[in-house]
Design an enzyme around this catalytic site. Structure first.
Site, short mmCIF file in Angstrom:
data_model
loop_
_atom_site.label_atom_id
_atom_site.label_comp_id
_atom_site.label_asym_id
_atom_site.label_seq_id
_atom_site.Cartn_x
_atom_site.Cartn_y
_atom_site.Cartn_z
N HIS A 33 62.66 11.61 19.03
CA HIS A 33 63.21 11.90 20.33
C HIS A 33 62.01 10.78 20.84
CE1 HIS A 33 60.14 14.17 21.50
NE2 HIS A 33 60.60 15.24 21.02
N HIS A 36 58.37 11.10 20.48
CA HIS A 36 57.87 11.08 19.58
C HIS A 36 58.18 9.07 19.12
CE1 HIS A 36 59.88 14.26 18.11
NE2 HIS A 36 58.76 14.83 17.52
N SER A 185 61.25 17.63 23.58
CA SER A 185 61.15 18.46 22.34
C SER A 185 62.36 18.30 21.52
CB SER A 185 61.37 19.66 22.35
OG SER A 185 61.36 21.19 21.45
#
Ligand code: PAF
Length: 280
Positions: A33, A36, A185
């Site tokens: 996502h 990252h 997350s």
């Protein structure tokens, strides 16, 4: 981007690059996502080459169901990484990376491993320590990037490289949030619509706790957070702790000059979400 599905192929690909290039490394469990991607972009700014690993590490899951249901989206992740010009994707199998011995080693991290996540997820940091050490041996990067959402993990990895004198600089990166404040997350994708709508309450409560912490005692703030979740119909608090940023020891009284963070774990249905905030 070179995709390496085996450890040997990554080692071969990196061997002639090492001498003349700095290598940035972003270890992930995939289901990438924006959070990252921001770590990867930070790695790209500071290194000649960037390696991203995608490996859902079985030994760090204390809950079999969570491991089974963890999102696996390798195809989508690969195109995302190509889209941002990542240099290497390393996505090994469990047998390959664990050399057919899928087990964790026991570690001590000066007590950091017993706090919060360590208390509620038995063996979790042994699993994290085992895989991160192995990944560091294989990739041997110059710099490695970790998000502050897993603040305890970040502190533990700093301890790991210090304990084993591993010559890698660990870079902690700010928490990336959705517009409504929910910390990004991979688990967010598994929230029901109702829980997704309710989940921003976690960060909202942390922000209010931070304001209260300016004037109130740590135990008053702690009680207040617990009360907010007792009254919440859809979210269940697992823990809220105010802890020193270095020792991660819970405090009941503030000391001048010390830095603290509030740490939280909440169940939204079966999905466990964590977050944290700097309090001073
Ligand atoms: O933070 C994660 O995604 C994982 O704990 C890590 C560091 C990739 C190890 O499996």
């Amino acid at each position: 981007m070179l995709v390496c599905l085996t450890t040997q192929s990554l080692k071969n690909a990196l061997s002639d690059k090492r001498k003349s290039h700095t290598i940035g490394f972003v270890p992930t469990m995939g289901a990438l996502h924006e959070g990252h991607l921001s770590l990867i972009k930070e790695a790209q700014r500071a290194n000649d080459l960037v390696v991203v690993s995608i490996f859902v590490n079985p030994t760090q899951f204390d809950n079999k169901e969570d491991l089974k249901k963890y999102p696996r989206t390798l195809e989508q992740d690969t195109s995302l990484l190509k889209g941002i010009n990542c240099d290497f994707l390393y996505a090994p199998s469990a047998d390959d990376i664990y050399q057919r011995n899928i087990r964790s080693t026991k570690y001590t991290f000066g007590g950091l491993e017993h706090a919060m996540e360590g208390k509620f997820r038995a063996g979790h940091f042994d699993g994290v320590g085992t895989i991160v050490k192995r990944l560091f041996e294989i990739v041997a990067p110059t710099n490695a990037y970790f998000g502050e959402k897993d603040f305890q993990q970040l502190q533990i990895i700093k301890k790991l490289v210090a304990n084993y004198k591993i010559p890698i600089k660990i870079v902690g990166c700010k928490i990336h949030r959705e517009k409504d404040g929910l910390a990004m997350s991979s688990r967010n994708a598994r929230l029901s619509q109702r829980h997704r709508e309710e989940a921003p309450f976690i960060y909202k409560t942390l922000q209010e706790a931070k304001l209260k912490f300016e004037k109130q005692s740590a135990s008053k703030v702690d009680q207040w957070v617990h009360q907010q979740f007792r009254e919440h119909p859809h979210l269940e608090l697992e823990y809220f702790e105010i802890a020193h940023i270095k020792t991660l020891k819970t405090i009941s009284r503030k000391r001048k000059g010390s830095k603290y963070r509030g740490f939280i774990a909440v169940f939204a249905g079966k999905i466990r979400l964590i977050d944290n905030i700097a309090l001073n």
